[in-house]
Scaffold this motif. Structure first.
Motif, PDB file in Angstrom:
ATOM      1  N   THR A 178      44.588  45.118  32.564  1.00 47.63           N
ATOM      2  CA  THR A 178      43.668  44.767  33.643  1.00 47.63           C
ATOM      3  C   THR A 178      42.623  45.866  33.773  1.00 47.63           C
ATOM      4  O   THR A 178      42.796  46.976  33.250  1.00 47.63           O
ATOM      5  N   PHE A 179      41.527  45.546  34.474  1.00 48.49           N
ATOM      6  CA  PHE A 179      40.430  46.502  34.624  1.00 48.49           C
ATOM      7  C   PHE A 179      40.070  46.631  36.105  1.00 48.49           C
ATOM      8  O   PHE A 179      40.309  45.732  36.900  1.00 48.49           O
ATOM      9  N   THR A 180      39.499  47.781  36.451  1.00 48.73           N
ATOM     10  CA  THR A 180      39.065  48.027  37.821  1.00 48.73           C
ATOM     11  C   THR A 180      37.559  48.285  37.842  1.00 48.73           C
ATOM     12  O   THR A 180      36.970  48.666  36.830  1.00 48.73           O
ATOM     13  N   ASP A 181      36.951  48.104  39.014  1.00 48.16           N
ATOM     14  CA  ASP A 181      35.500  48.260  39.131  1.00 48.16           C
ATOM     15  C   ASP A 181      35.072  49.726  39.192  1.00 48.16           C
ATOM     16  O   ASP A 181      33.902  50.034  38.960  1.00 48.16           O
ATOM     17  N   THR A 182      36.000  50.615  39.538  1.00 53.38           N
ATOM     18  CA  THR A 182      35.677  52.041  39.615  1.00 53.38           C
ATOM     19  C   THR A 182      36.716  52.835  38.831  1.00 53.38           C
ATOM     20  O   THR A 182      37.756  52.301  38.420  1.00 53.38           O
ATOM     21  N   ALA A 183      36.447  54.126  38.660  1.00 50.51           N
ATOM     22  CA  ALA A 183      37.329  54.986  37.867  1.00 50.51           C
ATOM     23  C   ALA A 183      38.673  55.192  38.556  1.00 50.51           C
ATOM     24  O   ALA A 183      38.777  55.235  39.787  1.00 50.51           O
ATOM     25  N   ILE A 184      39.723  55.330  37.737  1.00 47.40           N
ATOM     26  CA  ILE A 184      41.083  55.573  38.212  1.00 47.40           C
ATOM     27  C   ILE A 184      41.399  57.055  38.001  1.00 47.40           C
ATOM     28  O   ILE A 184      41.214  57.589  36.908  1.00 47.40           O
ATOM     29  N   PHE A 185      41.894  57.715  39.050  1.00 51.78           N
ATOM     30  CA  PHE A 185      42.186  59.143  38.968  1.00 51.78           C
ATOM     31  C   PHE A 185      43.675  59.460  38.878  1.00 51.78           C
ATOM     32  O   PHE A 185      44.043  60.523  38.400  1.00 51.78           O
ATOM     33  N   ASP A 186      44.538  58.577  39.359  1.00 50.81           N
ATOM     34  CA  ASP A 186      45.975  58.859  39.290  1.00 50.81           C
ATOM     35  C   ASP A 186      46.751  57.552  39.344  1.00 50.81           C
ATOM     36  O   ASP A 186      46.231  56.516  39.795  1.00 50.81           O
ATOM     37  N   ALA A 187      47.997  57.605  38.889  1.00 47.55           N
ATOM     38  CA  ALA A 187      48.867  56.425  38.881  1.00 47.55           C
ATOM     39  C   ALA A 187      50.313  56.889  38.898  1.00 47.55           C
ATOM     40  O   ALA A 187      50.642  57.980  38.411  1.00 47.55           O
ATOM     41  N   ILE A 188      51.206  56.037  39.450  1.00 48.09           N
ATOM     42  CA  ILE A 188      52.618  56.384  39.493  1.00 48.09           C
ATOM     43  C   ILE A 188      53.448  55.119  39.649  1.00 48.09           C
ATOM     44  O   ILE A 188      53.051  54.172  40.340  1.00 48.09           O
ATOM     45  N   TRP A 189      54.599  55.090  38.947  1.00 48.77           N
ATOM     46  CA  TRP A 189      55.549  53.987  39.136  1.00 48.77           C
ATOM     47  C   TRP A 189      56.269  54.178  40.462  1.00 48.77           C
ATOM     48  O   TRP A 189      56.699  55.283  40.797  1.00 48.77           O
ATOM     49  N   ILE A 190      56.433  53.077  41.225  1.00 45.21           N
ATOM     50  CA  ILE A 190      57.182  53.149  42.480  1.00 45.21           C
ATOM     51  C   ILE A 190      58.427  52.256  42.456  1.00 45.21           C
ATOM     52  O   ILE A 190      59.195  52.250  43.413  1.00 45.21           O
TER      53      ILE A 190
ATOM     54  N   THR B 145      59.263  47.634  38.396  1.00 44.53           N
ATOM     55  CA  THR B 145      58.210  46.691  38.005  1.00 44.53           C
ATOM     56  C   THR B 145      56.930  46.860  38.817  1.00 44.53           C
ATOM     57  O   THR B 145      56.035  46.025  38.728  1.00 44.53           O
ATOM     58  N   THR B 146      56.826  47.927  39.610  1.00 39.37           N
ATOM     59  CA  THR B 146      55.672  48.097  40.500  1.00 39.37           C
ATOM     60  C   THR B 146      55.077  49.487  40.312  1.00 39.37           C
ATOM     61  O   THR B 146      55.807  50.467  40.163  1.00 39.37           O
ATOM     62  N   PHE B 147      53.748  49.571  40.352  1.00 37.77           N
ATOM     63  CA  PHE B 147      53.096  50.869  40.233  1.00 37.77           C
ATOM     64  C   PHE B 147      51.843  50.900  41.111  1.00 37.77           C
ATOM     65  O   PHE B 147      51.308  49.862  41.510  1.00 37.77           O
ATOM     66  N   VAL B 148      51.406  52.129  41.397  1.00 40.44           N
ATOM     67  CA  VAL B 148      50.225  52.374  42.231  1.00 40.44           C
ATOM     68  C   VAL B 148      49.152  53.012  41.374  1.00 40.44           C
ATOM     69  O   VAL B 148      49.445  53.871  40.539  1.00 40.44           O
ATOM     70  N   ILE B 149      47.899  52.607  41.573  1.00 43.05           N
ATOM     71  CA  ILE B 149      46.769  53.321  40.998  1.00 43.05           C
ATOM     72  C   ILE B 149      45.792  53.644  42.119  1.00 43.05           C
ATOM     73  O   ILE B 149      45.700  52.917  43.111  1.00 43.05           O
ATOM     74  N   CYS B 150      45.089  54.767  41.981  1.00 48.67           N
ATOM     75  CA  CYS B 150      44.108  55.145  42.995  1.00 48.67           C
ATOM     76  C   CYS B 150      42.923  55.803  42.317  1.00 48.67           C
ATOM     77  O   CYS B 150      43.018  56.303  41.196  1.00 48.67           O
ATOM     78  N   GLY B 151      41.779  55.784  43.009  1.00 44.57           N
ATOM     79  CA  GLY B 151      40.565  56.343  42.432  1.00 44.57           C
ATOM     80  C   GLY B 151      39.415  56.256  43.407  1.00 44.57           C
ATOM     81  O   GLY B 151      39.592  56.433  44.616  1.00 44.57           O
ATOM     82  N   ILE B 152      38.228  55.985  42.887  1.00 43.00           N
ATOM     83  CA  ILE B 152      37.022  55.960  43.710  1.00 43.00           C
ATOM     84  C   ILE B 152      37.049  54.748  44.636  1.00 43.00           C
ATOM     85  O   ILE B 152      36.953  53.600  44.183  1.00 43.00           O
ATOM     86  N   GLU B 153      37.233  55.008  45.947  1.00 44.57           N
ATOM     87  CA  GLU B 153      37.302  53.960  46.972  1.00 44.57           C
ATOM     88  C   GLU B 153      38.274  52.853  46.553  1.00 44.57           C
ATOM     89  O   GLU B 153      38.000  51.666  46.736  1.00 44.57           O
ATOM     90  N   MET B 154      39.421  53.276  46.029  1.00 42.81           N
ATOM     91  CA  MET B 154      40.380  52.299  45.507  1.00 42.81           C
ATOM     92  C   MET B 154      41.802  52.805  45.727  1.00 42.81           C
ATOM     93  O   MET B 154      42.120  53.973  45.482  1.00 42.81           O
ATOM     94  N   PHE B 155      42.659  51.902  46.207  1.00 47.02           N
ATOM     95  CA  PHE B 155      44.089  52.164  46.322  1.00 47.02           C
ATOM     96  C   PHE B 155      44.796  50.819  46.138  1.00 47.02           C
ATOM     97  O   PHE B 155      44.764  49.961  47.022  1.00 47.02           O
ATOM     98  N   CYS B 156      45.406  50.624  44.971  1.00 47.65           N
ATOM     99  CA  CYS B 156      45.958  49.313  44.603  1.00 47.65           C
ATOM    100  C   CYS B 156      47.410  49.431  44.170  1.00 47.65           C
ATOM    101  O   CYS B 156      47.816  50.440  43.578  1.00 47.65           O
TER     102      CYS B 156
END
Length: 595
Positions: free
Chosen positions: A363-375, A378-389
């Motif tokens: 999958t792709f995001t509209d802004t850059a991703i700075f960090d990610a972690i499995w929680i 089967t679930t993970f978090v990504i965060c970046g520029i005005e983004m928390f998914c």
């Protein structure tokens, strides 16, 4: 607000407790003889916590510093770094009070009670104008117990409000009754001697620098320790992927192979991300630079899986792009890779990395991703520029939640026992701490971060019991704090209860207010390290807020560490919590921990 007045009973009790906790048993005994034969019977004694005097003094020093900073003045209380040679710490089990018998044994024999003294003789008649104790002139209004001590702004002490009757006779030293040798209350000196309140260990003398990279053609940009089963240390960067087997402290000095370079089929490469898959497998992303026949520089990115302890390799992907984050999911054997093209971010997940060239989910995001972690599995978090998914994997890759935010989130961490997610980010020039609590899974709670230039955060592993309330019992959201540590470049670290956003439990100042780049709990949760190029500070939060140990770059001799070198800084813990590593430029220091 009225400040509680200090009485001599309170001060004496705090000193009496400190003397026991620091291992000065005989001094505590003498104080109790001259002052109160049963200090624990005082009405306020039950309210005094362990190491209360040290905490009170530390708070006073911190208030003095804040007062000086606010008034652009100087601190009144400064003792410098050189406090003299530490006193010789005696074995608590051998600390004796009478005839060579350990204090804790005397306490056991007395069943924790204070024996009655011999019958008291009536005091002799005192002559008028007699000299005081030890031949000194008696002072005016000299009160013994229960007197409130008002401390003025100039540091002078005034004694007032005595509760002693005016007619009560003062007994001189010569007239004092003989007091039996008594055990020291209910504190066990044999145990408390282990937790010195004023001794800070210097970590420099035992530090090892032999794993530094002295090849100027190579550059260290990141370091990692191996898995709990393998005492391995990895340094990676420009034209560098080097592994070392580092013996644990106390192990036999068996011959060990020197650090060796792992084989990847690239030349003039730079490692951009890596992660361990198992004891003898890891995934590495690297970018190779090549010059074609007309002098043009061509860059290609490849993802490899190193197998058989690094002696073999398999190409996972040649199309993953510039991968900056790799996260391994041990339970489901999934590889998460994050890359950015300068504008957008991409998420790629492989089920069997090395056996398939193309990712299973993308999958792709509209802004850059700075960090990610499995929680979860089967679930993970990504965060970046005005983004928390938050994404979830089933038959397909689904966006579970996208939380609205204007903050650029740079660091994210997860605490598995509580299900709490924490992050640090920026909006303009303002720093924020963010929390997602399982009670409000759709809400990203934020608070402006109180210190300038945040740098890192880390959760304390849940299984470690500690004085802040964590225990090894199952997690109880209603009552248990979730300890989160954060750091700032200004040299301030904070301990938060992430279960009660945003409750700050402690504010810790690192040694000499040095810059902090990284903060991390040891894997067993017993120690907290805050590190930067100039210094490392270690706390044992179970025992005290005063540092347990420190490491100063200025104390390192022979030119093996230069804090002014430009380069990436990294901090890491050995999986068994016996050592930590710091790296700056090509300098690597392996520091054994005091136990």
């Amino acid at each position: 607000m009225t400040v509680e007045p200090l009485s001599s009973n309170v001060v004496n009790y705090l000193v009496w407790r400190y003397l026991q906790e620091a291992g000065y048993g005989n001094a505590a005994l003498q104080l109790s003889r001259c002052w109160n034969r049963d200090p624990d019977a005082l009405p306020f004694a039950k309210n005094v916590s362990q190491h209360a005097l040290i905490s009170l003094l530390q708070d006073g020093l911190w208030f003095d510093k804040l007062q000086a900073d606010a008034g652009n003045g100087k601190q009144r209380y400064q003792f410098g770094r050189d406090h003299g040679r530490p006193y010789s710490v005696r074995n608590g089990a051998l600390l004796t009070l009478d005839q060579g018998v350990p204090a804790h044994q005397l306490a056991d024999e007395a069943n924790g009670s204070v024996p009655d003294p011999p019958p008291r003789k009536p005091p002799a008649k005192k002559k008028k104008n007699a000299r005081g104790v030890n031949g000194t002139e008696p002072r005016m209004n000299n009160q013994i117990n229960g007197d409130a001590m008002d401390i003025d702004q100039n540091g002078h002490t005034h004694v007032t409000n005595s509760v002693r009757a005016e007619s009560e006779a003062m007994v001189s030293e010569a007239e004092s009754p003989t007091v039996a040798e008594i055990p020291i209350s209910t504190l066990s000196i044999g145990q408390s001697a282990e937790i010195q309140t004023d001794q800070i260990v210097d970590l420099v003398p035992n530090t090892v620098f032999s794993y530094s990279v002295y090849d100027t053609e190579k550059l260290v940009t990141q370091t990692q320790w191996g898995t709990p089963e393998a005492p391995l240390f990895l340094a990676a960067g420009k034209s560098l992927l080097r592994m070392a087997i580092i013996p644990r402290p106390g192990e036999a000095n068996a011959p060990l192979p020197p650090p060796f370079d792992l084989n990847i089929p690239l030349n003039n490469f730079s490692v951009t991300a890596l992660c361990w898959n198992s004891n003898d497998e890891m995934t590495v992303s690297a970018q190779e630079e090549r010059v074609n026949d007309v002098g043009e520089i061509m860059k290609t990115d490849k993802l490899f899986k190193l197998v058989d302890g690094g002696t073999g390799s398999q190409v996972v992907s040649s199309t993953a792009g510039l991968v900056t984050i790799l996260r391994w999911n041990e339970a489901k054997q999934l590889l998460l890779a994050i890359s950015n093209d300068g504008k957008r971010g991409s998420v790629k997940i492989w089920k069997t990395p090395g056996d398939e060239q193309f990712p299973t989910w993308t999958t792709f995001t509209d802004t850059a991703i700075f960090d990610a972690i499995w929680i979860s599995d089967t679930t993970f978090v990504i965060c970046g520029i005005e983004m928390f998914c938050i994404y979830e994997i089933s038959d397909s890759l689904n966006l579970q939640r996208s939380l609205a935010t204007r903050v650029t989130w740079e660091i994210v961490k997860y605490e598995a026992s509580s299900g709490i997610i924490a992050a640090l980010g920026l909006e303009g020039q303002t720093s924020y701490l963010g929390i997602i609590h399982p009670n409000e899974p759709t809400s990203l709670q934020t608070q402006e971060y109180p210190d300038p230039y945040f740098t890192d955060l880390d959760f304390r592993p849940w299984h470690k019991s500690n004085a802040l309330g964590i225990s090894s019992i199952p997690y109880s959201p209603a009552s248990s704090p979730v300890v989160l540590a954060t750091s700032a470049a200004s040299g301030v670290c904070r301990i938060w209860d992430a279960n009660s956003p945003f409750k700050c439990l402690k504010r810790l100042a690192v040694t000499d207010d040095c810059q902090v780049n990284n903060i991390a709990f040891s894997p067993d949760g017993s120690l907290l390290a805050a590190a930067g190029p100039d210094a490392v500070t270690i706390w044992d939060l179970d025992k005290r807020v005063v540092p347990l140990a420190t490491w100063h770059a200025q104390d390192v001799n022979n030119g093996v560490w230069d804090a002014s070198v430009d380069g990436e800084f990294s901090l890491g813990w050995d999986p068994d919590s016996s050592r930590l590593s710091i790296a700056l430029g090509n300098q690597i220091a392996v520091v054994p921990m005091p136990r």
